[in-house]
Design a protein around this motif. Structure first.
Motif, mmCIF file in Angstrom:
data_model
loop_
_atom_site.group_PDB
_atom_site.id
_atom_site.type_symbol
_atom_site.label_atom_id
_atom_site.label_comp_id
_atom_site.label_asym_id
_atom_site.label_seq_id
_atom_site.Cartn_x
_atom_site.Cartn_y
_atom_site.Cartn_z
ATOM 1 N N ILE A 1 -43.068 -51.828 8.221
ATOM 2 C CA ILE A 1 -44.184 -51.300 7.435
ATOM 3 C C ILE A 1 -43.773 -51.159 5.970
ATOM 4 O O ILE A 1 -44.538 -51.505 5.064
ATOM 5 C CB ILE A 1 -44.686 -49.960 8.018
ATOM 6 N N ALA A 2 -42.556 -50.674 5.747
ATOM 7 C CA ALA A 2 -42.072 -50.539 4.369
ATOM 8 C C ALA A 2 -41.967 -51.901 3.695
ATOM 9 O O ALA A 2 -42.347 -52.056 2.523
ATOM 10 C CB ALA A 2 -40.720 -49.832 4.362
ATOM 11 N N ALA B 1 -44.147 -53.230 0.436
ATOM 12 C CA ALA B 1 -43.463 -53.732 -0.756
ATOM 13 C C ALA B 1 -43.862 -55.168 -1.072
ATOM 14 O O ALA B 1 -43.495 -55.697 -2.128
ATOM 15 C CB ALA B 1 -41.948 -53.636 -0.566
ATOM 16 N N GLY B 2 -44.572 -55.807 -0.160
ATOM 17 C CA GLY B 2 -45.032 -57.173 -0.391
ATOM 18 C C GLY B 2 -44.030 -58.235 0.025
ATOM 19 O O GLY B 2 -44.227 -59.418 -0.238
ATOM 20 N N CYS C 1 -48.620 -59.371 7.225
ATOM 21 C CA CYS C 1 -48.847 -58.781 8.556
ATOM 22 C C CYS C 1 -48.380 -59.733 9.653
ATOM 23 O O CYS C 1 -47.813 -59.304 10.654
ATOM 24 C CB CYS C 1 -50.315 -58.452 8.751
ATOM 25 N N VAL C 2 -48.616 -61.009 9.454
ATOM 26 C CA VAL C 2 -48.218 -62.012 10.454
ATOM 27 C C VAL C 2 -46.692 -62.025 10.585
ATOM 28 O O VAL C 2 -46.149 -61.994 11.694
ATOM 29 C CB VAL C 2 -48.740 -63.408 10.065
ATOM 30 N N GLU C 3 -45.998 -62.055 9.442
ATOM 31 C CA GLU C 3 -44.527 -62.106 9.467
ATOM 32 C C GLU C 3 -43.942 -60.825 10.041
ATOM 33 O O GLU C 3 -42.978 -60.870 10.817
ATOM 34 C CB GLU C 3 -43.999 -62.335 8.049
ATOM 35 N N ALA C 4 -44.521 -59.681 9.673
ATOM 36 C CA ALA C 4 -44.030 -58.409 10.205
ATOM 37 C C ALA C 4 -44.238 -58.347 11.714
ATOM 38 O O ALA C 4 -43.358 -57.892 12.454
ATOM 39 C CB ALA C 4 -44.732 -57.251 9.520
#
Length: 118
Positions: free
Chosen positions: A14-15, A19-20, A24-27
């Motif tokens: 989430i952090a 921070a960019g 969302c897909v990569e996380a």
């Protein structure tokens, strides 16, 4: 995975997302979740903080769990009477038998009712 480790990984993702550095897909891929599930976790964290990340099901007993006596009865039947059966055949034999409590297996009657109505 331990709940503390899971929470730390989600907080880190989430952090990184805030921070960019991650989308969302990569996380979600990093955590092994879908993009949608990651977004749900992110929104829960924004609304309720770390409490939003805690799985509320933890510590609850499943509603589908068998009684200890019935589980012991099934294990004893498999060990003594049906020891040479495979799982599928064992299940076919015990479905509908009165359990340790003496009550019949209700699912068998539901299945028979469903077969009669089709």
């Amino acid at each position: 995975m331990l709940p503390e480790v899971r929470m730390a990984r989600v907080l880190d993702a989430i952090a990184s997302h805030r921070a960019g550095r991650l989308s969302c897909v990569e996380a979600g891929e990093l955590l092994g979740f879908s993009e949608r599930h990651f977004r749900r976790l992110r929104n829960a964290f924004e609304e309720r903080g770390e409490d939003g990340l805690i799985d509320r099901r933890r510590g609850r007993v499943s509603a589908r769990a068998a009684d200890e006596a019935e589980a012991a009865w099934v294990a004893e039947m498999f060990r003594t009477r049906y020891f040479d059966f495979r799982g599928k055949h064992f299940h076919e034999q015990i479905v509908g038998m009165p359990m340790a409590s003496g009550k019949p297996d209700i699912y068998r009657s539901y299945r028979q009712l469903a077969l009669c109505n089709t």
